[in-house]
Write a protein that holds these residues in place. Structure first.
Motif, PDB file in Angstrom:
ATOM      1  N   LEU A 261       1.002   8.430   0.903  1.00 43.46           N
ATOM      2  CA  LEU A 261       1.059   7.758   2.202  1.00 43.46           C
ATOM      3  C   LEU A 261       1.536   6.318   2.091  1.00 43.46           C
ATOM      4  O   LEU A 261       1.703   5.637   3.100  1.00 43.46           O
ATOM      5  CB  LEU A 261      -0.321   7.796   2.878  1.00 43.46           C
ATOM      6  CG  LEU A 261      -0.800   9.183   3.316  1.00 43.46           C
ATOM      7  CD1 LEU A 261      -2.252   9.129   3.778  1.00 43.46           C
ATOM      8  CD2 LEU A 261       0.084   9.720   4.439  1.00 43.46           C
TER       9      LEU A 261
ATOM     10  N   GLU B  63      -6.264   8.958   7.304  1.00 46.51           N
ATOM     11  CA  GLU B  63      -5.039   9.755   7.399  1.00 46.51           C
ATOM     12  C   GLU B  63      -4.973  10.776   6.277  1.00 46.51           C
ATOM     13  O   GLU B  63      -4.581  11.932   6.493  1.00 46.51           O
ATOM     14  CB  GLU B  63      -3.819   8.830   7.358  1.00 46.51           C
ATOM     15  CG  GLU B  63      -2.477   9.542   7.430  1.00 46.51           C
ATOM     16  CD  GLU B  63      -2.223  10.206   8.774  1.00 46.51           C
ATOM     17  OE1 GLU B  63      -1.310  11.053   8.856  1.00 46.51           O
ATOM     18  OE2 GLU B  63      -2.928   9.869   9.754  1.00 46.51           O
TER      19      GLU B  63
ATOM     20  N   TRP C 199      -7.081  13.732   7.039  1.00 46.66           N
ATOM     21  CA  TRP C 199      -6.771  14.385   8.319  1.00 46.66           C
ATOM     22  C   TRP C 199      -7.848  14.134   9.361  1.00 46.66           C
ATOM     23  O   TRP C 199      -8.349  15.056  10.030  1.00 46.66           O
ATOM     24  CB  TRP C 199      -6.559  15.895   8.123  1.00 46.66           C
ATOM     25  CG  TRP C 199      -5.318  16.208   7.356  1.00 46.66           C
ATOM     26  CD1 TRP C 199      -4.031  15.925   7.724  1.00 46.66           C
ATOM     27  CD2 TRP C 199      -5.224  16.828   6.080  1.00 46.66           C
ATOM     28  NE1 TRP C 199      -3.149  16.339   6.776  1.00 46.66           N
ATOM     29  CE2 TRP C 199      -3.847  16.919   5.742  1.00 46.66           C
ATOM     30  CE3 TRP C 199      -6.158  17.352   5.182  1.00 46.66           C
ATOM     31  CZ2 TRP C 199      -3.395  17.472   4.561  1.00 46.66           C
ATOM     32  CZ3 TRP C 199      -5.701  17.902   4.002  1.00 46.66           C
ATOM     33  CH2 TRP C 199      -4.344  17.962   3.708  1.00 46.66           C
TER      34      TRP C 199
ATOM     35  N   ASN D 269      -9.536  10.518  11.942  1.00 43.72           N
ATOM     36  CA  ASN D 269      -9.243   9.204  12.505  1.00 43.72           C
ATOM     37  C   ASN D 269     -10.151   8.164  11.864  1.00 43.72           C
ATOM     38  O   ASN D 269     -11.299   8.475  11.522  1.00 43.72           O
ATOM     39  CB  ASN D 269      -9.468   9.192  14.022  1.00 43.72           C
ATOM     40  CG  ASN D 269      -8.513  10.110  14.742  1.00 43.72           C
ATOM     41  OD1 ASN D 269      -7.376  10.280  14.331  1.00 43.72           O
ATOM     42  ND2 ASN D 269      -8.962  10.712  15.823  1.00 43.72           N
TER      43      ASN D 269
END
Length: 223
Positions: free
Chosen positions: A50, A80, A83, A85
């Motif tokens: 990421l 992130e 998966w 918030n």
């Protein structure tokens, strides 16, 4: 649970609160990691993909409580990677009975803290109206685009339908969609007027809704 007390006691409560917040995030990271079936190294690899590497030992130290701090950027990337918030790591609704929103405050259900953090509570803070208008804009734009699509289909049916009964149905549908478009546009104008007059950045409008904003009069004013 943190209680009110003397000044010395209050100072001691601040790191206790910080430790509570960090422990909540760390526990939720570990829970989600195990739920997915990842090792700490696999989570670290995902963070690197990421664009924000978090070494395996840093993740392990965080989960075990040995890490002294937890930067916000790490929370964002970890969320992130897992998966979820960021707010669900900070206030894991459904997985903890209560959280402490701020130092020197009683613990409350995580849902109440989540609403506060995301400005969906009834606190009446200064920025709430701007947030409300931005949400109004998002909702009205979605409604306008949906209604305009329906209006287009209904118009085609009116123009092509040969059966009088079905043609009449299409005409009524067209009128209903047209009314929805009109109401959605009015809601958009209202939201955009507030945002603009209070120094906010106007959200994007697609070309087919360009008539929402008043015409630019800058050139006329310069004459």
């Amino acid at each position: 649970m943190t209680q009110h007390g003397s000044d010395d006691e209050d100072e001691d409560n601040v790191p206790e609160w910080a430790d509570h917040v960090m422990a909540t995030v760390a526990n939720e990271v570990r829970r989600r990691r195990k739920e997915i079936g990842w090792s700490a190294q696999e989570l670290s690899d995902r963070c690197e993909l990421l664009g924000h590497p978090i070494p395996r030992n840093v993740i392990a130290n965080m989960e075990s409580g040995r890490r002294a701090n937890l930067p916000l950027v790490d929370v964002i990337v970890l969320a992130e990677a897992l998966w979820t918030n960021p707010i669900c790591l900070i206030y894991p609704v459904g997985y903890v009975p209560e959280v402490q929103r701020l130092p020197l405050q009683e613990r409350i259900p995580p849902w109440e803290a989540l609403l506060w953090f995301s400005a969906q509570d009834d606190a009446g803070l200064d920025d709430h109206e701007m947030l409300h208008r931005q949400r109004q804009h998002i909702s009205a734009l979605s409604e306008a685009e949906s209604a305009m699509a329906g209006e287009g289909y209904a118009k085609y049916a009116v123009e092509t339908e040969k059966d009088p009964v079905r043609r009449a149905d299409a005409q009524r549908a067209h009128a209903a969609f047209a009314e929805r478009v009109s109401q959605a546009k009015e809601s958009l104008r209202e939201a955009r007027s507030y945002i603009s007059s209070h120094g906010g950045i106007l959200p994007y409008l697609p070309p087919e809704l360009a008539d929402i904003d008043p015409p630019d009069t800058d050139e006329e004013d310069d004459i």
